[in-house]
Enzyme design. Structure first.
Site, PDB file in Angstrom:
ATOM      1  N   LYS A  47       0.849  -1.197   0.000  1.00 50.34           N
ATOM      2  CA  LYS A  47       0.000   0.000   0.000  1.00 50.34           C
ATOM      3  C   LYS A  47       0.882   1.244   0.000  1.00 50.34           C
ATOM      4  CE  LYS A  47      -3.429   2.894   0.530  1.00 50.34           C
ATOM      5  NZ  LYS A  47      -4.342   3.183  -0.593  1.00 50.34           N
ATOM      6  N   LEU A  75      -5.583   7.199   1.224  1.00 49.57           N
ATOM      7  CA  LEU A  75      -4.276   6.743   1.710  1.00 49.57           C
ATOM      8  C   LEU A  75      -4.273   6.175   3.129  1.00 49.57           C
ATOM      9  CD1 LEU A  75      -2.021   9.582   0.250  1.00 49.57           C
ATOM     10  CD2 LEU A  75      -2.018   7.183  -0.421  1.00 49.57           C
ATOM     11  N   ASN A 127       4.438   7.200  -6.032  1.00 49.67           N
ATOM     12  CA  ASN A 127       3.072   7.387  -6.535  1.00 49.67           C
ATOM     13  C   ASN A 127       2.823   8.871  -6.817  1.00 49.67           C
ATOM     14  OD1 ASN A 127       0.356   7.475  -6.994  1.00 49.67           O
ATOM     15  ND2 ASN A 127      -0.224   6.311  -5.166  1.00 49.67           N
ATOM     16  N   CYS A 130      -2.124   9.882  -6.738  1.00 54.01           N
ATOM     17  CA  CYS A 130      -3.270   9.593  -5.873  1.00 54.01           C
ATOM     18  C   CYS A 130      -4.343  10.659  -6.076  1.00 54.01           C
ATOM     19  CB  CYS A 130      -2.881   9.565  -4.409  1.00 54.01           C
ATOM     20  SG  CYS A 130      -4.344   9.333  -3.371  1.00 54.01           S
ATOM     21  N   LYS A 164       4.343   5.813 -10.501  1.00 55.15           N
ATOM     22  CA  LYS A 164       2.968   5.444 -10.843  1.00 55.15           C
ATOM     23  C   LYS A 164       2.289   6.685 -11.399  1.00 55.15           C
ATOM     24  CE  LYS A 164      -0.799   2.638 -10.317  1.00 55.15           C
ATOM     25  NZ  LYS A 164      -1.227   1.931  -9.109  1.00 55.15           N
ATOM     26  N   ASN A 193      -2.823   4.605 -12.947  1.00 61.40           N
ATOM     27  CA  ASN A 193      -3.594   4.641 -11.711  1.00 61.40           C
ATOM     28  C   ASN A 193      -5.073   4.713 -12.088  1.00 61.40           C
ATOM     29  OD1 ASN A 193      -4.390   5.060  -8.969  1.00 61.40           O
ATOM     30  ND2 ASN A 193      -2.414   6.018  -8.590  1.00 61.40           N
ATOM     31  N   GLY A 249      -4.740  -1.728 -15.128  1.00 60.72           N
ATOM     32  CA  GLY A 249      -6.022  -1.089 -15.432  1.00 60.72           C
ATOM     33  C   GLY A 249      -6.981  -1.981 -16.189  1.00 60.72           C
TER      34      GLY A 249
END
Ligand code: DHB
Length: 313
Positions: A47, A75, A127, A130, A164, A193, A249
């Site tokens: 995560k 998150l 990442n 988000c 990402k 994402n 995806g």
């Protein structure tokens, strides 16, 4: 008949099977992460970790539909130290990709400084996409911010790093983003994402289906496969060949995995399908991919990777 080889390499890591979990799926706690490692997944993504633990957004914050899902998790995670500790104390042959993020650029830099200073030498995924932090844009949609964070990171970070990315929808965006990404020693990109800030409506109740942000959230699942295929294809056509691609995806079948690899993916991540079907999805989809390759006479992923043909070919 020769056995089919599903292995793939990113950086120094070899995945015996090309399917792993997408960040945020079955990977917040040690119990969940161990279950992924014990499944037919080829590896584990953690995560996305922030410096400090976070509870995330109010519930309900995830909702399944026939064609996919919407989420605005915000998150929730146990904090970077927890994931570094989990990896340091886990004995596995499978690669573990440490996903990291932050609600501020300075926090993302600090997190990578901690990782650089740690014993961890595996893959790390920054990442940049988000969509669910209230009041914060996705860095990956801001070219200047993307350049700034990569400049700052690669001033000190020397371990294998991927990013990402959010989904792009315009060909000019791929040109601009690839030009930036090609300037850095990235090990890989992960596209895509979730499609940020979609909306799912319950027509009977005449309301939205998740609580945070007035119901807006990241869309995953079958809805987004053509967007994922396009992003993988467009980046494979533009990035330096040394930069590998994780395709993510809308995968629910072995054929979907095949399509992403045809577009240029090195390995593939499963998100919504694992939320809906559980960890057995890894074995099922691996088998479907193997059967499809056997039917087509392919023995390894490189036999068809990036071989997508244009219509007049
Ligand atoms: C969350 C969602 C994302 O799509 C992401 O990249 C990171 C975090 C979340 O809401 O927790």
């Amino acid at each position: 008949m020769t056995a089919i080889d599903l292995s793939a390499t990113i950086g120094n890591e070899t995945f015996q099977h090309p399917l792993i979990n997408a960040a945020g799926v079955w990977d917040e706690t040690a119990t969940e992460m161990n279950a992924v490692l014990e499944s037919a997944a080829g590896g584990l993504t953690t995560k996305s970790a922030t410096l400090a633990p976070r509870a995330g957004n109010p519930q309900p914050r995830y909702f399944d539909t026939d064609l996919g899902s919407i989420n605005s998790m915000g998150l929730p995670n146990q904090g970077l130290a927890y994931y570094l500790d989990f990896i340091a104390n886990t004995d596995t042959d499978k690669p573990i990709d440490l996903s990291v993020t932050g609600t501020k650029m300075a926090d993302q830099i600090d997190a990578l400084k901690q990782i650089q200073a740690s014993d961890f030498a595996g893959l790390c995924e920054l990442n940049l996409s988000c969509p669910n932090v209230v009041g914060k844009p996705q860095i990956g949609y801001d070219l200047e911010a993307t350049k700034e964070i990569l400049d700052r990171v690669f001033a000190f970070y020397t371990k294998p790093l991927g990013v990402k990315l959010p989904p792009y929808l315009d060909l000019q965006q791929y040109d601009a983003m690839a030009e930036i990404l090609n300037q850095y020693p990235l090990t890989y990109i992960n596209a895509i994402n979730s499609v940020g800030n979609g909306l799912v409506v319950d027509p009977e109740a005449e309301r939205v289906v998740i609580k945070p942000k007035g119901g807006f959230g990241g869309i995953g699942g079958k809805y987004i496969k053509p967007v994922a295929l396009a992003n993988v294809r467009a980046f494979r056509q533009r990035l330096r060949p040394e930069i590998k691609i994780i395709g993510t995806g809308g995968v629910t079948t072995g054929t979907d995995v095949f399509e992403l690899i045809l577009c240029g993916a090195d390995i593939v991540e499963l998100g919504t399908v694992v939320m809906q079907e559980g960890l057995d999805a890894f074995a099922r989809i691996n088998q479907e991919l193997t059967d499809l390759m056997a039917a087509k006479g392919y023995q390894k992923l490189a036999d068809f990777r990036s071989h997508l043909q244009e219509y007049d070919a």
